[in-house]
Design a protein around this motif. Structure first.
Motif, PDB file in Angstrom:
ATOM      1  N   TYR A   1      34.685  28.750 -31.831  1.00 22.91           N
ATOM      2  CA  TYR A   1      35.952  28.596 -32.567  1.00 22.91           C
ATOM      3  C   TYR A   1      35.901  29.399 -33.863  1.00 22.91           C
ATOM      4  O   TYR A   1      34.856  29.461 -34.519  1.00 22.91           O
ATOM      5  N   PRO A   2      37.053  29.960 -34.280  1.00 26.19           N
ATOM      6  CA  PRO A   2      37.099  30.560 -35.626  1.00 26.19           C
ATOM      7  C   PRO A   2      37.159  29.439 -36.673  1.00 26.19           C
ATOM      8  O   PRO A   2      37.960  28.511 -36.545  1.00 26.19           O
ATOM      9  N   THR A   3      36.287  29.512 -37.703  1.00 28.59           N
ATOM     10  CA  THR A   3      36.226  28.426 -38.700  1.00 28.59           C
ATOM     11  C   THR A   3      36.602  28.924 -40.089  1.00 28.59           C
ATOM     12  O   THR A   3      36.476  30.111 -40.391  1.00 28.59           O
ATOM     13  N   THR A   4      37.037  28.002 -40.926  1.00 30.00           N
ATOM     14  CA  THR A   4      37.375  28.300 -42.324  1.00 30.00           C
ATOM     15  C   THR A   4      36.815  27.186 -43.198  1.00 30.00           C
ATOM     16  O   THR A   4      37.050  26.003 -42.917  1.00 30.00           O
ATOM     17  N   ASN A   5      36.086  27.560 -44.251  1.00 29.72           N
ATOM     18  CA  ASN A   5      35.602  26.589 -45.219  1.00 29.72           C
ATOM     19  C   ASN A   5      36.347  26.831 -46.534  1.00 29.72           C
ATOM     20  O   ASN A   5      36.247  27.910 -47.114  1.00 29.72           O
TER      21      ASN A   5
ATOM     22  N   GLU B   1      31.424  26.822 -34.759  1.00 28.95           N
ATOM     23  CA  GLU B   1      31.149  28.258 -34.600  1.00 28.95           C
ATOM     24  C   GLU B   1      30.309  28.513 -33.350  1.00 28.95           C
ATOM     25  O   GLU B   1      30.578  29.443 -32.586  1.00 28.95           O
ATOM     26  N   ARG B   2      29.293  27.688 -33.167  1.00 33.25           N
ATOM     27  CA  ARG B   2      28.446  27.793 -31.972  1.00 33.25           C
ATOM     28  C   ARG B   2      29.289  27.731 -30.696  1.00 33.25           C
ATOM     29  O   ARG B   2      29.031  28.422 -29.712  1.00 33.25           O
TER      30      ARG B   2
ATOM     31  N   LEU C   1      31.018  22.655 -39.185  1.00 33.38           N
ATOM     32  CA  LEU C   1      31.594  23.990 -38.952  1.00 33.38           C
ATOM     33  C   LEU C   1      30.619  24.873 -38.165  1.00 33.38           C
ATOM     34  O   LEU C   1      31.031  25.720 -37.372  1.00 33.38           O
ATOM     35  N   GLU C   2      29.320  24.658 -38.380  1.00 34.27           N
ATOM     36  CA  GLU C   2      28.289  25.396 -37.633  1.00 34.27           C
ATOM     37  C   GLU C   2      28.373  25.045 -36.136  1.00 34.27           C
ATOM     38  O   GLU C   2      28.267  25.929 -35.268  1.00 34.27           O
TER      39      GLU C   2
ATOM     40  N   PHE D   1      38.696  24.371 -37.976  1.00 33.60           N
ATOM     41  CA  PHE D   1      38.633  25.427 -36.967  1.00 33.60           C
ATOM     42  C   PHE D   1      39.934  25.340 -36.177  1.00 33.60           C
ATOM     43  O   PHE D   1      40.633  24.325 -36.219  1.00 33.60           O
TER      44      PHE D   1
END
Length: 468
Positions: free
Chosen positions: A62-66, A58-59, A54-55, A74
């Protein structure tokens, strides 16, 4: 109409893709229940790999969700319809027999060696870069993409049960999992584990104190160990040596101080969906022991393991064999063996991959005719799954594969279970090519680097064709 050279786009990103892949492969993401807690549902390893993935997303903007460290996603693009891509970050235990450290990725002769290189971190990264190319080129899309990664694909899919229950979104409309092989997997057999239960008593002149083998239900047990005592033949070690030679297995033999003897037989591990590719150390050990003077439940245990289950990859001896014209034959892997004379409940776990036309209850009814205490079923059973060739998803994916490889596409049904079956219109797609060496779930697992780059180009074009 513009044509994009997806292979050239992958070429430009080779080093970046490898660097990201290495950062995932360096994480030991085996499930570890001994360290599981509220924040680490399957132990810390899988969470670490999920966070790393997810990191990276994000880099890249993209919008991410955990979702509570069970799974994460994402998203990309806009539109009414949604394409789901389902991958996983967990790996099966590394086990023994590696020539290199399984969590220090090494490239030798164009092959990338590491646990997870082919199942499933390598293919996941190839697919991730396929989508990244579409994003970076700013190609016009009319659908959304949700790229989901799980952390418990190799055990019970508890990650996906939790994810769909808590994510607050409806399932994607169609999708694929980069966790199998090309040209496509549009059918998957049903999957259930059935447990044979035994008491722990011994009644004969020879005693079975302990028998254990197997790490996971979906792996062929590489080795098994038994501890025995009593009226043993004077030439037991010679008998064992000639048995091992006749069956081409290795063994160790150790006499303990208290007159007990510990015997280990070593075969070869393989994926539980292709039990014929392995050598089941546990059934070979039981086959050697079964004719000694055991009696009672201990004898039943060894007899079933060494007579009935021995090399019975399709359940013929067991009496549960079944074949379907489209989906092929049932397969059976005797995956985990646990016997302790002090325990009241001892088990053999049988993992079945079954086609249409039979079911877990029918199989169970046959197993109940064996000399066992009872038979129980795993909670997580999966029914056979099939998406027809004429479905636009299947047709598109096969067209892209044919265009990029020049090879003919065709449908395939497998015994393995992939996240493709999470969706009614879901398939598995890549990343292994025809003629590949299958090292999934084995020591020295590797992915061919050029194949991963080829796959990334196929994923880029395929995703674009599905969402443009």
């Amino acid at each position: 109409m513009m044509t994009i050279d997806f292979k050239a786009e992958v070429e430009k990103r080779r080093q970046d893709m490898l660097a990201d892949l290495f950062s995932l492969l360096e994480i030991n993401s085996e499930r570890d229940d001994s360290k599981a807690d509220k924040d680490h549902p399957f132990g810390p390893g899988p969470v670490k790999a999920l966070e790393k993935f997810l990191e990276i997303a994000e880099r890249d903007g993209y919008p991410t969700t955990n979702v509570d460290n069970y799974a994460g996603h994402f998203t990309f693009g806009q539109g009414e319809e949604e394409l789901g891509i389902f991958a996983h970050m967990d790996v099966v235990p590394a086990g023994s027999g590696w020539d290199t450290d399984p969590y220090s990725p090494v490239i030798k002769d164009g092959k990338l060696y590491a646990r997870g290189s082919s199942d499933d971190k390598g293919p996941t990264m190839a697919c991730y870069y396929g989508l990244k190319i579409i994003k970076e080129l700013g190609l016009p899309v009319s659908k959304r993409v949700r790229f989901v990664v799980g952390t418990d694909e190799e055990s019970g899919w508890g990650d996906m049960d939790y994810y769909f229950e808590h994510v607050g979104l409806k399932k994607p409309d169609f999708g694929f999992s980069p966790d199998a092989e090309f040209p496509i997997i549009n059918g998957e057999k049903g999957n259930v584990t059935e447990y044979l239960h035994f008491a722990g008593e011994n009644k004969g002149a020879v005693r079975l104190h302990r028998f254990s083998g197997g790490l996971r239900e979906n792996m062929v047990p590489e080795s098994a160990t038994a501890l025995i005592s009593g009226q043993l033949p004077a030439d037991l070690i010679d008998q064992l040596a000639s048995f091992a030679e006749a069956h081409q297995v290795k063994f160790t033999y150790a006499e303990q101080a208290d007159g007990q003897v510990e015997i280990t037989v070593v075969g070869k591990s393989a994926h539980g969906a292709s039990p014929q590719a392995g050598v089941n150390g546990a059934t070979y050990l039981a086959r050697f022991l079964k004719d000694l003077d055991f009696a009672g439940p201990a004898k039943d245990y060894l007899q079933i393991a060494g007579d009935v289950l021995f090399q019975d990859h399709e359940g013929q001896t067991l009496g549960v064999a079944h074949e379907d014209e489209k989906m092929g034959a049932l397969s059976m892997n005797a995956g985990v063996f646990r016997f302790d004379q002090a325990a009241e409940d001892n088990t053999i776990a049988l993992n079945f991959r079954y086609p249409k036309g039979t079911n877990p209850e029918q199989i169970k009814a046959v197993l109940e005719t064996l000399p066992v205490l009872k038979v129980s079923l795993s909670q997580h059973a999966q029914e056979p799954h099939y998406v027809p060739l004429e479905d636009p998803l299947v047709a598109t994916l096969l067209e892209v594969y044919e265009r990029q490889t020049g090879l003919e596409g065709h449908e395939q049904v497998i015994g393995g279970g992939t996240f493709g079956r999470l969706l009614k219109r879901g398939v598995a797609y890549g990343a292994m090519f025809p003629g590949w060496t299958d090292t999934m779930h084995q020591a020295n697992e590797f992915a061919d680097l050029e194949d991963l780059f080829r796959a990334a180009a196929i994923y880029a074009e395929a995703i674009y064709e599905l969402i443009k």
